[in-house]
Design a protein around this motif. Structure first.
Motif, short mmCIF file in Angstrom:
data_model
loop_
_atom_site.label_atom_id
_atom_site.label_comp_id
_atom_site.label_asym_id
_atom_site.label_seq_id
_atom_site.Cartn_x
_atom_site.Cartn_y
_atom_site.Cartn_z
N ASP A 1 1.09 -1.27 -0.03
CA ASP A 1 0.23 -0.07 0.54
C ASP A 1 0.78 1.38 -0.03
N THR A 2 1.20 2.18 -1.08
CA THR A 2 2.03 2.83 -0.98
C THR A 2 1.91 3.60 -2.64
N PRO B 1 13.74 -10.33 -6.24
CA PRO B 1 13.15 -8.60 -6.20
C PRO B 1 12.20 -8.02 -5.33
N GLU B 2 11.00 -8.29 -5.70
CA GLU B 2 9.59 -8.55 -4.68
C GLU B 2 10.13 -8.52 -3.54
N GLY B 3 10.61 -9.47 -2.80
CA GLY B 3 11.64 -9.97 -1.41
C GLY B 3 12.17 -8.16 -0.55
N ASP B 4 12.43 -8.16 -1.65
CA ASP B 4 13.32 -6.48 -1.13
C ASP B 4 12.25 -5.17 -1.32
N ASP B 5 10.83 -5.84 -1.67
CA ASP B 5 9.87 -4.25 -1.88
C ASP B 5 9.80 -3.14 -1.27
N ILE C 1 10.78 0.26 -1.66
CA ILE C 1 9.73 1.51 -1.45
C ILE C 1 10.82 2.91 0.07
N GLY C 2 11.16 1.71 0.59
CA GLY C 2 11.64 2.52 1.47
C GLY C 2 12.12 3.97 0.89
#
Length: 322
Positions: A52-53, A101-105, A109-110
C-alpha cells in the motif's frame, strides 16, 4: 548455538528468544530440494498483497547479456513526473541461489519514499542452474539498460548508485568492477550491505561461524560451490565472481560497507573496506557489535537494527547530494 554466543547483543538475544529463526540446513540439500524451496519462496512472494504505497512499481523485460534471454527488472518510482532524480540500482540477496526483487519491496519502497529516488532492482539468474558468469552478467546488463533509460526514468546519471545485500552486495561490488573495467556505465557510489565477497572461505570469521543464526560456514560453502562448481577456492577465480580476488581496487566509486560482528562475512568485508581505502577510494565502514547476518530485517525493532537502517539511509543521502 549462535543464540548463546557471548557477544550477541542482549536486545537481539531477547528478540530471538521470542521469535526463534527457523532452521535451514543447506549442507545436505540436493539441487531438486533447492529448486523446490526456491519455488515455494516464489509462490509465497507472489501471494503477498501488493504494498500500500504511492510509489509506482513496474516490471519490465530488458536486454540481457549477448545471446542470453532478457532480464527482468523491477522499477520503483516516486509518484508524478520529475527529471534529474538520483537512482539506486539494486541487487537482491539469497546466497547466489535464492531470492527475487519482490522480497525487497518494503526496503526499496522506503528508499523511494524517503529519498525521492528511482530504484531499479534486477532479477538475475541464480546458481547452480545458472553458474558464474550468468548472475553478474545479468546484473551488468540491467545496469547498462538503466543508464540508457535514464532519460525515460528521469534519472540523473551523476547520482547513480549500485547496491545490494549479502550475495547481492557481492554482485554489486562485482558489477561496479565490471563497469570500471568495461568503461561504463559510470557509477557514483557503491552501497554494499553485508556483502558476500570471497569464495576462499579462509578468514577467521569464515572458520568461526560453523553455527550461526543465519548463513553459517556450511551455507556459505554451498552458495559459492553452486556459483563456481569445483573451481571454488581455485587460484584463477575471477574477481567478477568473487570481488575479494580483485588485485586493483583503484578508480572505483566511493563505497559504503557494513557487516555484523557475528557472521561469516565479517573479516572479508573489513578487509575489502580497508583495501578500498588504501586504494584511494573514499569508504565508510560499519561493524555492528553483537549482530548476526541480516539482523536488521529479522529483528527490525531493536536499537541496533534502527541504527543500521539510519546509517544506510544517511549514506545514500550523502551520495545523492540531498
Amino acid at each position: 548455538m549462535a543464540y548463546e554466543h557471548p557477544n550477541l547483543d542482549p536486545e537481539i538475544r531477547a528478540a530471538l528468544e521470542r521469535t526463534p529463526m527457523p532452521a535451514f540446513d543447506m549442507s545436505r540439500m540436493t539441487l531438486e530440494e533447492l529448486l523446490g524451496h526456491r519455488a515455494q519462496l516464489g509462490a509465497m512472494l507472489a501471494a503477498m498483497p501488493r504494498p500500500d504505497t504511492d510509489v509506482v512499481i513496474e516490471d519490465r523485460r530488458v536486454p540481457g547479456p549477448d545471446g542470453d534471454p532478457d532480464v527482468r527488472v523491477r522499477i520503483y518510482q516516486p509518484p508524478g513526473q520529475g527529471p534529474g532524480r538520483p537512482a539506486l540500482y539494486w541487487i537482491h540477496g539469497g546466497g547466489m541461489i535464492l531470492g527475487a526483487p519482490e522480497g525487497d519491496d518494503p526496503t526499496m519502497i522506503g528508499f523511494v519514499e524517503r529519498l525521492g529516488c528511482v530504484v531499479v532492482s534486477v532479477d538475475y539468474r541464480l546458481a547452480p542452474d545458472h553458474p558464474h558468469p550468468a548472475p553478474v552478467e545479468d546484473c551488468y546488463a540491467g545496469l547498462a539498460w538503466t543508464a540508457k533509460a535514464a532519460g525515460e526514468l528521469g534519472i540523473d546519471l551523476t547520482r547513480l548508485a549500485v547496491g545490494g545485500a549479502s550475495a547481492g552486495g557481492g554482485l554489486a561490488a562485482a558489477t561496479v568492477l565490471l563497469a570500471r573495467d568495461r568503461g561504463g556505465p559510470d557509477v557514483a557510489f557503491q552501497f554494499l550491505v553485508c556483502p558476500m565477497l570471497d569464495d576462499r572461505n579462509i578468514t577467521p570469521s569464515s572458520h568461526e561461524f560453523t553455527q550461526a543464526v543465519v548463513w553459517d560456514r556450511a551455507a556459505n560453502l554451498f552458495g559459492w560451490t553452486a556459483l563456481l562448481g569445483d573451481r571454488v577456492g581455485a587460484e584463477d577465480v575471477s574477481p567478477y565472481a568473487a570481488p575479494a580476488r580483485a588485485a586493483d581496487l583503484a578508480g572505483l566509486p566511493p563505497a559504503f560497507i557494513d557487516v555484523g560482528e557475528l557472521e561469516v562475512f565479517r573479516d572479508e568485508d573489513m578487509d575489502y573496506a580497508l583495501r578500498l581505502a588504501r586504494a584511494g577510494v573514499s569508504t565508510e565502514f560499519h561493524l555492528y557489535p553483537g549482530a548476526f547476518h541480516g539482523f536488521d530485517g529479522m529483528v527490525p525493532d531493536t536499537e541496533l537494527s534502527r541504527r543500521a537502517r539510519a546509517a544506510r539511509l544517511a549514506a545514500l543521502k550523502r551520495a545523492f547530494r540531498l
